[in-house]
Enzyme design. Structure first.
Site, short mmCIF file in Angstrom:
data_model
loop_
_atom_site.label_atom_id
_atom_site.label_comp_id
_atom_site.label_asym_id
_atom_site.label_seq_id
_atom_site.Cartn_x
_atom_site.Cartn_y
_atom_site.Cartn_z
N GLY A 10 0.82 -1.20 0.00
CA GLY A 10 0.00 0.00 0.00
C GLY A 10 0.85 1.25 0.00
O GLY A 10 2.08 1.21 0.11
N MET A 11 0.19 2.39 -0.11
CA MET A 11 0.88 3.67 -0.20
C MET A 11 1.76 3.92 1.02
O MET A 11 2.95 4.27 0.89
CB MET A 11 -0.15 4.79 -0.36
CG MET A 11 0.43 6.17 -0.64
SD MET A 11 -0.85 7.33 -1.20
CE MET A 11 -1.95 7.36 0.22
N LEU A 12 1.22 3.73 2.22
CA LEU A 12 2.00 3.92 3.44
C LEU A 12 2.99 2.78 3.63
O LEU A 12 4.14 3.00 4.03
CB LEU A 12 1.07 4.02 4.65
CG LEU A 12 1.76 4.09 6.02
CD1 LEU A 12 2.72 5.27 6.10
CD2 LEU A 12 0.72 4.16 7.13
N ASP A 36 -2.34 -13.55 5.45
CA ASP A 36 -3.71 -13.18 5.83
C ASP A 36 -3.69 -12.85 7.32
O ASP A 36 -3.61 -13.75 8.15
CB ASP A 36 -4.66 -14.33 5.54
CG ASP A 36 -6.09 -14.04 5.98
OD1 ASP A 36 -6.36 -12.92 6.47
OD2 ASP A 36 -6.94 -14.94 5.86
N ALA A 58 -5.29 -2.68 5.87
CA ALA A 58 -6.58 -2.16 6.33
C ALA A 58 -7.61 -2.20 5.21
O ALA A 58 -7.27 -2.19 4.03
CB ALA A 58 -6.42 -0.72 6.82
N THR A 60 -9.89 0.15 3.56
CA THR A 60 -9.95 1.61 3.49
C THR A 60 -11.05 2.12 2.57
O THR A 60 -11.15 3.33 2.36
CB THR A 60 -8.60 2.18 3.02
OG1 THR A 60 -8.25 1.60 1.74
CG2 THR A 60 -7.50 1.86 4.03
N TYR A 123 -16.68 2.37 8.77
CA TYR A 123 -15.22 2.36 8.71
C TYR A 123 -14.62 2.81 10.05
O TYR A 123 -13.74 2.15 10.60
CB TYR A 123 -14.74 3.29 7.59
CG TYR A 123 -13.26 3.55 7.59
CD1 TYR A 123 -12.34 2.53 7.29
CD2 TYR A 123 -12.76 4.82 7.89
CE1 TYR A 123 -10.98 2.78 7.29
CE2 TYR A 123 -11.39 5.07 7.88
CZ TYR A 123 -10.51 4.05 7.58
OH TYR A 123 -9.16 4.29 7.59
N LYS A 127 -12.32 0.53 12.68
CA LYS A 127 -10.95 0.94 13.03
C LYS A 127 -10.82 1.14 14.54
O LYS A 127 -9.79 0.82 15.14
CB LYS A 127 -10.55 2.21 12.28
CG LYS A 127 -10.36 2.02 10.78
CD LYS A 127 -9.21 1.06 10.47
CE LYS A 127 -7.86 1.72 10.70
NZ LYS A 127 -6.73 0.82 10.32
#
Length: 281
Positions: A10-12, A36, A58, A60, A123, A127
């Site tokens: 992912g981006m982060l 997983d 996550a 998202t 969401y 979280k």
């Protein structure tokens, strides 16, 4: 140190892997295909031998979570619980990424790290459940709440705005939602700094300093793309109704970082000026 990063594509996740390697640490980068995180037995095996486990995995898709909350819960709560239990068993420190959506978005002053959590979306609920699960598992943990993320390794607000502005010659952006535009490179750096100084277990806010509306951020993006910022026009959220409610106010405070002797991320405008060329490339 030996780091394990989940959600590493992912981006982060990509920026965190790169930042950890900069400091010379060994890092294993795993994505959903390799691990997983909702599988307790698999995570127990995967975490063995690592000093730090950073969970960037996550669900998202904020709007989809409204109709698929059980699926989002599995990724955002059951997954962190599995990792936290494994970290507790093996003596690893867990870095769990969370979100501003755990708050109701109605404040007028920055939310404190121990402020009352009252998510208004599926969401946000999932979280927040992930945060509770990490704390309950008894692992040595750092929960990092972040918001308004952008980066070079994925789709994000600045890239979309720059493209639409160039294609259409003008666009309307909401001016009644306020937050802290935050570069994923800076979140990755903060995570590494917190671990390096042995910051106390707890919750920290990993967002830029200062504040802006989406409209204000969009104008900064358009200017960085070499276009006239005046082509960005302000509008209200009433014209952009979505399945999941968006927080009106998403400014997070950084007192816990200062108490731990860790410098918060700099002002969003200065950080965007540094990031813009790479993000818009």
């Amino acid at each position: 140190m030996r780091w394990l990063v989940t959600g590493a594509r992912g981006m982060l996740g990509q920026d965190l892997v790169a930042r950890v390697r900069e400091d010379g640490h060994e890092v294993v980068a795993l994505d959903r295909a390799e691990l997983d995180i909702t599988d307790g037995a698999a995570t127990l095996d995967a975490v063995a031998g690592f000093d730090v486990v950073a969970n960037c995995a996550a669900w998202t898709a904020v709007d989809d979570a409204e109709t698929r909350e059980a699926d989002a819960f599995t990724v955002n709560a059951v997954g962190p619980q599995s990792l936290a239990r494994a970290a507790a068993r093996h003596g690893a420190r867990l870095v769990q990424v969370s979100t501003d959506y755990v708050f109701d978005g109605h404040a007028t002053e920055p939310y404190a790290e121990d402020g009352f959590a009252a998510p208004r979306s599926a969401y946000g609920r999932t979280k927040l459940a992930g945060e509770w699960a990490v704390r309950a598992a008894g692992a040595d943990h750092l929960i990092l709440r972040t918001a308004w993320l952008y980066g070079a390794n994925g789709s994000c607000f600045p890239r979309t705005i720059a493209r639409v502005a160039a294609e259409k010659g003008g666009l309307d952006v909401v001016d009644d939602q306020v937050g802290q535009p935050t570069w994923t490179v800076d979140v990755a750096d903060l995570a590494v700094r917190l671990v390096a100084v042995g910051a106390p277990a707890g919750t920290y806010h990993a967002t830029s300093s200062g504040r802006a509306s989406w409209f204000g951020f969009a104008r900064a993006v358009v200017a960085a793309a070499g276009l006239d910022p005046e082509i960005v026009r302000p509008t209200t959220s009433e014209g952009y109704v979505r399945p999941a409610p968006r927080p009106t106010f998403s400014v997070l405070g950084h007192d816990a970082l200062r108490a731990a002797g860790v410098q918060p991320i700099g002002d969003w405008q200065e950080r965007w000026a540094t990031a813009a060329k790479e993000v818009l490339a």
